[in-house]
Design a protein around this motif. Sequence first.
Motif, PDB file in Angstrom:
ATOM      1  N   ALA A  16     -17.552  -5.582  -0.738  1.00 55.75           N
ATOM      2  CA  ALA A  16     -17.384  -5.062   0.150  1.00 55.75           C
ATOM      3  C   ALA A  16     -17.048  -3.581   0.281  1.00 55.75           C
ATOM      4  O   ALA A  16     -17.410  -2.358   0.947  1.00 55.75           O
ATOM      5  N   ALA A  17     -16.098  -3.186  -0.261  1.00 54.07           N
ATOM      6  CA  ALA A  17     -15.321  -2.121  -0.630  1.00 54.07           C
ATOM      7  C   ALA A  17     -16.121  -1.257  -1.238  1.00 54.07           C
ATOM      8  O   ALA A  17     -16.632   0.174  -0.555  1.00 54.07           O
ATOM      9  N   ARG A  18     -16.715  -1.704  -2.218  1.00 58.15           N
ATOM     10  CA  ARG A  18     -17.989  -0.560  -2.258  1.00 58.15           C
ATOM     11  C   ARG A  18     -19.390  -0.328  -1.611  1.00 58.15           C
ATOM     12  O   ARG A  18     -19.156   0.950  -1.262  1.00 58.15           O
ATOM     13  N   PHE A  19     -19.562  -1.387  -1.313  1.00 63.35           N
ATOM     14  CA  PHE A  19     -20.466  -1.265  -0.384  1.00 63.35           C
ATOM     15  C   PHE A  19     -20.517  -0.187   0.984  1.00 63.35           C
ATOM     16  O   PHE A  19     -21.235   0.932   1.197  1.00 63.35           O
ATOM     17  N   TYR A  20     -18.998  -0.449   1.795  1.00 63.67           N
ATOM     18  CA  TYR A  20     -18.090   0.612   2.869  1.00 63.67           C
ATOM     19  C   TYR A  20     -18.287   1.648   2.127  1.00 63.67           C
ATOM     20  O   TYR A  20     -17.909   2.633   3.171  1.00 63.67           O
ATOM     21  N   THR A  21     -17.687   2.090   1.345  1.00 63.90           N
ATOM     22  CA  THR A  21     -17.316   3.613   0.659  1.00 63.90           C
ATOM     23  C   THR A  21     -18.199   3.766   0.081  1.00 63.90           C
ATOM     24  O   THR A  21     -18.613   5.235   0.559  1.00 63.90           O
ATOM     25  N   ASP A  22     -18.989   3.664  -1.295  1.00 67.75           N
ATOM     26  CA  ASP A  22     -19.831   3.974  -1.441  1.00 67.75           C
ATOM     27  C   ASP A  22     -20.913   4.190  -0.253  1.00 67.75           C
ATOM     28  O   ASP A  22     -21.135   5.203  -0.996  1.00 67.75           O
ATOM     29  N   ILE A  23     -21.753   3.351   0.176  1.00 68.26           N
ATOM     30  CA  ILE A  23     -23.190   3.645   0.189  1.00 68.26           C
ATOM     31  C   ILE A  23     -22.557   3.783   1.746  1.00 68.26           C
ATOM     32  O   ILE A  23     -23.093   5.129   2.554  1.00 68.26           O
ATOM     33  N   LEU A  24     -21.839   3.711   2.959  1.00 68.17           N
ATOM     34  CA  LEU A  24     -21.517   3.734   4.060  1.00 68.17           C
ATOM     35  C   LEU A  24     -21.121   5.315   3.476  1.00 68.17           C
ATOM     36  O   LEU A  24     -21.035   5.631   4.941  1.00 68.17           O
ATOM     37  N   GLY A  25     -20.369   5.354   3.426  1.00 69.56           N
ATOM     38  CA  GLY A  25     -19.327   6.891   3.168  1.00 69.56           C
ATOM     39  C   GLY A  25     -17.558   6.816   4.225  1.00 69.56           C
ATOM     40  O   GLY A  25     -17.470   7.713   3.935  1.00 69.56           O
ATOM     41  N   PHE A  26     -17.591   5.306   4.462  1.00 74.77           N
ATOM     42  CA  PHE A  26     -15.803   5.180   4.573  1.00 74.77           C
ATOM     43  C   PHE A  26     -15.264   5.601   3.440  1.00 74.77           C
ATOM     44  O   PHE A  26     -15.282   5.546   2.844  1.00 74.77           O
ATOM     45  N   VAL A  27     -13.910   5.627   3.217  1.00 82.03           N
ATOM     46  CA  VAL A  27     -12.248   5.854   2.667  1.00 82.03           C
ATOM     47  C   VAL A  27     -11.731   4.855   2.678  1.00 82.03           C
ATOM     48  O   VAL A  27     -11.844   4.717   3.209  1.00 82.03           O
ATOM     49  N   LYS A  28     -11.459   4.604   1.975  1.00 81.85           N
ATOM     50  CA  LYS A  28      -9.978   3.464   1.786  1.00 81.85           C
ATOM     51  C   LYS A  28      -8.885   4.065   2.266  1.00 81.85           C
ATOM     52  O   LYS A  28      -8.725   4.911   2.527  1.00 81.85           O
ATOM     53  N   LYS A  29      -8.353   2.866   3.018  1.00 87.23           N
ATOM     54  CA  LYS A  29      -6.777   3.535   4.189  1.00 87.23           C
ATOM     55  C   LYS A  29      -5.887   2.505   3.344  1.00 87.23           C
ATOM     56  O   LYS A  29      -4.370   3.183   3.133  1.00 87.23           O
ATOM     57  N   HIS A  30      -6.430   1.542   2.772  1.00 90.95           N
ATOM     58  CA  HIS A  30      -5.039   0.105   2.789  1.00 90.95           C
ATOM     59  C   HIS A  30      -5.553  -0.470   2.084  1.00 90.95           C
ATOM     60  O   HIS A  30      -6.813  -0.873   1.935  1.00 90.95           O
ATOM     61  N   ASP A  31      -4.728  -0.975   0.921  1.00 90.15           N
ATOM     62  CA  ASP A  31      -5.206  -1.720  -0.252  1.00 90.15           C
ATOM     63  C   ASP A  31      -4.420  -2.694  -0.728  1.00 90.15           C
ATOM     64  O   ASP A  31      -3.849  -2.468  -1.929  1.00 90.15           O
ATOM     65  N   VAL A  32      -3.816  -4.095  -0.250  1.00 91.04           N
ATOM     66  CA  VAL A  32      -2.346  -4.354  -0.187  1.00 91.04           C
ATOM     67  C   VAL A  32      -2.726  -5.592  -0.569  1.00 91.04           C
ATOM     68  O   VAL A  32      -3.643  -6.938   0.100  1.00 91.04           O
ATOM     69  N   ALA A  33      -2.681  -7.013  -1.575  1.00 91.10           N
ATOM     70  CA  ALA A  33      -2.652  -7.880  -2.358  1.00 91.10           C
ATOM     71  C   ALA A  33      -1.548  -8.700  -1.015  1.00 91.10           C
ATOM     72  O   ALA A  33      -0.856  -8.095  -0.677  1.00 91.10           O
ATOM     73  N   VAL A  34      -2.413  -9.480  -0.372  1.00 91.25           N
ATOM     74  CA  VAL A  34      -1.801 -10.426   0.670  1.00 91.25           C
ATOM     75  C   VAL A  34      -1.586 -12.315  -0.300  1.00 91.25           C
ATOM     76  O   VAL A  34      -1.474 -13.182   0.900  1.00 91.25           O
ATOM     77  N   SER A  35      -1.814 -12.719  -1.005  1.00 92.69           N
ATOM     78  CA  SER A  35      -2.196 -13.932  -1.742  1.00 92.69           C
ATOM     79  C   SER A  35      -2.340 -13.995  -2.860  1.00 92.69           C
ATOM     80  O   SER A  35      -3.028 -13.548  -3.012  1.00 92.69           O
ATOM     81  N   GLU A  36      -1.705 -15.017  -3.458  1.00 93.32           N
ATOM     82  CA  GLU A  36      -1.808 -15.270  -4.609  1.00 93.32           C
ATOM     83  C   GLU A  36      -3.036 -15.523  -4.868  1.00 93.32           C
ATOM     84  O   GLU A  36      -3.727 -15.770  -6.195  1.00 93.32           O
ATOM     85  N   GLU A  37      -3.797 -15.516  -4.186  1.00 96.21           N
ATOM     86  CA  GLU A  37      -5.135 -16.064  -4.479  1.00 96.21           C
ATOM     87  C   GLU A  37      -6.970 -15.210  -4.334  1.00 96.21           C
ATOM     88  O   GLU A  37      -7.944 -14.672  -4.572  1.00 96.21           O
ATOM     89  N   GLY A  38      -5.681 -13.865  -4.593  1.00100.15           N
ATOM     90  CA  GLY A  38      -6.782 -12.472  -4.662  1.00100.15           C
ATOM     91  C   GLY A  38      -6.757 -11.910  -3.216  1.00100.15           C
ATOM     92  O   GLY A  38      -7.260 -10.950  -3.320  1.00100.15           O
ATOM     93  N   ASP A  39      -6.691 -12.045  -2.033  1.00102.23           N
ATOM     94  CA  ASP A  39      -6.951 -11.835  -0.705  1.00102.23           C
ATOM     95  C   ASP A  39      -5.942 -10.267  -0.349  1.00102.23           C
ATOM     96  O   ASP A  39      -5.357 -10.538  -0.992  1.00102.23           O
ATOM     97  N   ARG A  40      -6.455  -9.824   0.572  1.00102.18           N
ATOM     98  CA  ARG A  40      -5.419  -8.257   0.025  1.00102.18           C
ATOM     99  C   ARG A  40      -6.034  -7.678   1.894  1.00102.18           C
ATOM    100  O   ARG A  40      -6.845  -7.796   2.377  1.00102.18           O
ATOM    101  N   TRP A  41      -5.191  -7.033   1.905  1.00107.12           N
ATOM    102  CA  TRP A  41      -5.366  -6.216   2.842  1.00107.12           C
ATOM    103  C   TRP A  41      -5.938  -5.372   2.729  1.00107.12           C
ATOM    104  O   TRP A  41      -5.131  -4.080   2.188  1.00107.12           O
ATOM    105  N   LEU A  42      -7.466  -4.882   3.275  1.00110.25           N
ATOM    106  CA  LEU A  42      -8.596  -3.712   2.527  1.00110.25           C
ATOM    107  C   LEU A  42      -8.912  -3.210   3.898  1.00110.25           C
ATOM    108  O   LEU A  42      -9.333  -3.864   4.912  1.00110.25           O
ATOM    109  N   THR A  43      -8.446  -1.842   4.349  1.00110.88           N
ATOM    110  CA  THR A  43      -8.712  -1.029   5.761  1.00110.88           C
ATOM    111  C   THR A  43      -9.502  -0.069   4.827  1.00110.88           C
ATOM    112  O   THR A  43      -9.396   0.482   3.638  1.00110.88           O
ATOM    113  N   VAL A  44     -10.515   0.176   6.086  1.00116.07           N
ATOM    114  CA  VAL A  44     -11.430   1.486   5.263  1.00116.07           C
ATOM    115  C   VAL A  44     -11.048   2.524   6.812  1.00116.07           C
ATOM    116  O   VAL A  44     -10.780   2.002   8.234  1.00116.07           O
ATOM    117  N   VAL A  45     -11.352   3.620   7.494  1.00115.36           N
ATOM    118  CA  VAL A  45     -11.470   4.731   7.724  1.00115.36           C
ATOM    119  C   VAL A  45     -12.616   5.781   7.728  1.00115.36           C
ATOM    120  O   VAL A  45     -13.367   6.026   6.907  1.00115.36           O
TER     121      VAL A  45
END
Length: 131
Positions: A16-45
């Motif tokens: 999703a990060a690749r699609f929303y940034t590389d294709i749609l043109g958004f930029v990452k705002k936050h990318d923070v690990a939030v779980s041991e399973e690998g989930d992230r607080w990942l936002t784009v703007v």
Amino acid sequence: MRIHLTSVFVDDQEKAARFYTDILGFVKKHDVAVSEEGDRWLTVVSPEDPDGTELLLEPSGHPAVQPYKTALVEDGIPATAFAVDDVAAEFERLRELGVFFTQEPLEMGPVTTAVLDDTCGNLIQIEQYGK
């Protein structure tokens, strides 16, 4: 009161990060690990409004999410919508990048819309108001 954050459930945050940034043109705002399973607080703007509304690319792990997403896609309902200046031009740009559209540009009174597949389990509408 104003909208600060909204979200879409995604099957794979990295994809999703690749699609929303590389294709749609958004930029990452936050990318923070939030779980041991690998989930992230990942936002784009939007690069046009880096302090504006953030889109959270939220993991689809909750059991209610997949039936919800499946029902929306089966019924052709977009999970969210993004404003663009020119739907026809954005449709062509994205199609050239390999993006699949379930609805080509369609004029409906004062709004023109198109609907794309975000490759992460969602339909996304792009829309333009006025001409």
